[in-house]
Design a protein around this motif. Sequence first.
Motif, PDB file in Angstrom:
ATOM      1  N   THR A 156     -35.506   0.247   6.028  1.00 18.89           N
ATOM      2  CA  THR A 156     -35.213   0.097   7.464  1.00 18.89           C
ATOM      3  C   THR A 156     -35.495   1.372   8.239  1.00 18.89           C
ATOM      4  O   THR A 156     -34.758   1.730   9.156  1.00 18.89           O
ATOM      5  CB  THR A 156     -33.748  -0.332   7.679  1.00 18.89           C
ATOM      6  OG1 THR A 156     -32.888   0.532   6.908  1.00 18.89           O
ATOM      7  CG2 THR A 156     -33.533  -1.766   7.262  1.00 18.89           C
ATOM      8  N   GLN A 158     -38.462   3.213  10.711  1.00 21.08           N
ATOM      9  CA  GLN A 158     -39.090   2.625  11.892  1.00 21.08           C
ATOM     10  C   GLN A 158     -39.960   1.429  11.530  1.00 21.08           C
ATOM     11  O   GLN A 158     -39.897   0.376  12.179  1.00 21.08           O
ATOM     12  CB  GLN A 158     -39.921   3.680  12.613  1.00 21.08           C
ATOM     13  CG  GLN A 158     -39.087   4.703  13.361  1.00 21.08           C
ATOM     14  CD  GLN A 158     -39.931   5.691  14.130  1.00 21.08           C
ATOM     15  OE1 GLN A 158     -41.155   5.641  14.113  1.00 21.08           O
ATOM     16  NE2 GLN A 158     -39.290   6.613  14.813  1.00 21.08           N
ATOM     17  N   SER A 159     -40.782   1.552  10.497  1.00 24.79           N
ATOM     18  CA  SER A 159     -41.671   0.444  10.127  1.00 24.79           C
ATOM     19  C   SER A 159     -40.873  -0.759   9.654  1.00 24.79           C
ATOM     20  O   SER A 159     -41.119  -1.890  10.079  1.00 24.79           O
ATOM     21  CB  SER A 159     -42.650   0.881   9.036  1.00 24.79           C
ATOM     22  OG  SER A 159     -43.518   1.884   9.505  1.00 24.79           O
ATOM     23  N   ALA A 161     -37.710  -1.715  10.169  1.00 26.88           N
ATOM     24  CA  ALA A 161     -36.939  -2.390  11.208  1.00 26.88           C
ATOM     25  C   ALA A 161     -37.851  -3.148  12.166  1.00 26.88           C
ATOM     26  O   ALA A 161     -37.544  -4.277  12.577  1.00 26.88           O
ATOM     27  CB  ALA A 161     -36.089  -1.372  11.967  1.00 26.88           C
ATOM     28  N   GLN A 162     -38.984  -2.548  12.524  1.00 24.40           N
ATOM     29  CA  GLN A 162     -39.893  -3.223  13.453  1.00 24.40           C
ATOM     30  C   GLN A 162     -40.608  -4.406  12.803  1.00 24.40           C
ATOM     31  O   GLN A 162     -40.817  -5.443  13.447  1.00 24.40           O
ATOM     32  CB  GLN A 162     -40.918  -2.219  13.980  1.00 24.40           C
ATOM     33  CG  GLN A 162     -40.318  -1.159  14.889  1.00 24.40           C
ATOM     34  CD  GLN A 162     -41.353  -0.146  15.331  1.00 24.40           C
ATOM     35  OE1 GLN A 162     -42.273  -0.453  16.081  1.00 24.40           O
ATOM     36  NE2 GLN A 162     -41.223   1.081  14.854  1.00 24.40           N
ATOM     37  N   ARG A 183     -30.103   4.781  13.695  1.00 24.02           N
ATOM     38  CA  ARG A 183     -30.699   4.123  14.862  1.00 24.02           C
ATOM     39  C   ARG A 183     -30.391   4.916  16.124  1.00 24.02           C
ATOM     40  O   ARG A 183     -29.558   5.831  16.124  1.00 24.02           O
ATOM     41  CB  ARG A 183     -30.220   2.681  14.994  1.00 24.02           C
ATOM     42  CG  ARG A 183     -28.808   2.460  15.491  1.00 24.02           C
ATOM     43  CD  ARG A 183     -28.485   0.971  15.448  1.00 24.02           C
ATOM     44  NE  ARG A 183     -27.192   0.638  16.050  1.00 24.02           N
ATOM     45  CZ  ARG A 183     -27.042   0.107  17.263  1.00 24.02           C
ATOM     46  NH1 ARG A 183     -28.116  -0.114  18.015  1.00 24.02           N
ATOM     47  NH2 ARG A 183     -25.848  -0.179  17.732  1.00 24.02           N
ATOM     48  N   TYR A 223     -34.623   4.314  13.972  1.00 15.98           N
ATOM     49  CA  TYR A 223     -35.343   3.089  14.307  1.00 15.98           C
ATOM     50  C   TYR A 223     -34.994   2.610  15.723  1.00 15.98           C
ATOM     51  O   TYR A 223     -33.855   2.641  16.166  1.00 15.98           O
ATOM     52  CB  TYR A 223     -35.141   1.990  13.267  1.00 15.98           C
ATOM     53  CG  TYR A 223     -33.714   1.560  12.967  1.00 15.98           C
ATOM     54  CD1 TYR A 223     -33.043   0.648  13.779  1.00 15.98           C
ATOM     55  CD2 TYR A 223     -33.054   2.019  11.831  1.00 15.98           C
ATOM     56  CE1 TYR A 223     -31.761   0.226  13.478  1.00 15.98           C
ATOM     57  CE2 TYR A 223     -31.775   1.604  11.516  1.00 15.98           C
ATOM     58  CZ  TYR A 223     -31.128   0.710  12.345  1.00 15.98           C
ATOM     59  OH  TYR A 223     -29.859   0.291  12.044  1.00 15.98           O
ATOM     60  N   THR A 225     -37.625   0.457  19.115  1.00 11.92           N
ATOM     61  CA  THR A 225     -38.947  -0.129  19.332  1.00 11.92           C
ATOM     62  C   THR A 225     -39.403   0.059  20.774  1.00 11.92           C
ATOM     63  O   THR A 225     -38.583   0.181  21.695  1.00 11.92           O
ATOM     64  CB  THR A 225     -38.951  -1.637  18.984  1.00 11.92           C
ATOM     65  OG1 THR A 225     -40.269  -2.152  19.132  1.00 11.92           O
ATOM     66  CG2 THR A 225     -38.025  -2.429  19.911  1.00 11.92           C
TER      67      THR A 225
END
Length: 404
Positions: A156, A158-159, A161-162, A183, A223, A225
């Motif tokens: 989880t 950045q990649s 979670a997105q 986060r 994380y 977006t």
Amino acid sequence: MSWYLQRAGVDHVVLERSEAFHAWKHERWDAFTLVTPNFQCRLPEHPYDGEEPEGFMRREQILAWLDRFMEKLDPPLHEGVTVTRLRAGEDGGFVLQTDEGVLHAEQVVLCVGGYHRPWAPPAVERALPQGIHAVHSNAYRSPSALPDGAVLVVGTGQSGAQIAEDLHLEGRAVHLCLGDAPRVARRYRGKDVVTWLEEMGHYDLTITDHPEGNAARREANHYVTGRDGGRDLDLRAFAAQGMHLHGLLRRIDEDGVAHFDDDLAERLDAADATYDRINEAIDRYIEAQGLDVAEPPSRYTPVWTPPPGPPAPLDLRAAGVTSVVWCTGFRPDWSWVELPFLDDTGYPDHVRGVVEGVPGLHVLGLPWLHTWGSGRFAAIARDAEHLSAHVVTRASLAVAARAA
């Protein structure tokens, strides 16, 4: 680096094993966006030039912006050239063995970043049942590119979670295994949080002044977006909408049953605690500066909590899992650099990109090379300008020595 060397009149070549911007072109998913606002995109004499400085460029917009920089730069670029070995020259300088022949250089700047080889936990990866399609985050493109069925997303950052959100928005059943990434809010008290952090000087904090020192280089990014104009990523909200959250993936049995650590609540709480700490730091800054901005919202209240009791194992086949996306990071590979430039942790031993133990060797583009922005568009130009001064000075001394 090439921009500054060209302007200083230093003869150089740029070697690229694939094509310029290969990773941006081929190792980002279709819905990829920046997670930092566009105004932080700052290449030499080429800042963000669009109409949404507070927005977040999509992959195709990033590429178009980079292409415009390349037109201005026109570097001495040689694409499709792989350096297979870098060693010290017998009479000084360096020898580069490539698949196109041998090159000799007085100085070398390694601009290969720190994310070299996709990594997944070997024992768990080997235990995946046959027939389950597995890809790393750099090979994930879209939900439609995966087989029909549920998807297990591991990690989880950045990649992770997105990508989990990308699948979730397309109606795919998602099982998400949490890592230790924190986060951050997208917006707070009227501004993007990144904007606040930049005003607070956070992006100028050096690694030497960071409370955690070099350990900060190993921390996962927060994380969030930039998709659809930018928003928070709240894994608890995803769970309330039907996403299945799990703790750290520990093992997969021979019968295809996945087991997880009993740490899901702890990981969610830790991510939320960082979210709250960042907001509280912004509150203190606003108060200290006497700024007239929006009042702070109510403190975040979890919208979902894990059920009590130990975590249930997951029978992958019974759950209809047909794909796994490994979002478990990368490992560096400096094996081709046959020079004593790594520290005890395997990280290049440098000071602001200057490898003092190997005169003439430099590194650029690493996370936390100097500041938090070093591995990003936010500060790569600043780092390159500083490092180029060392390269230019050394080149000038070499010219003077030959003329003497």
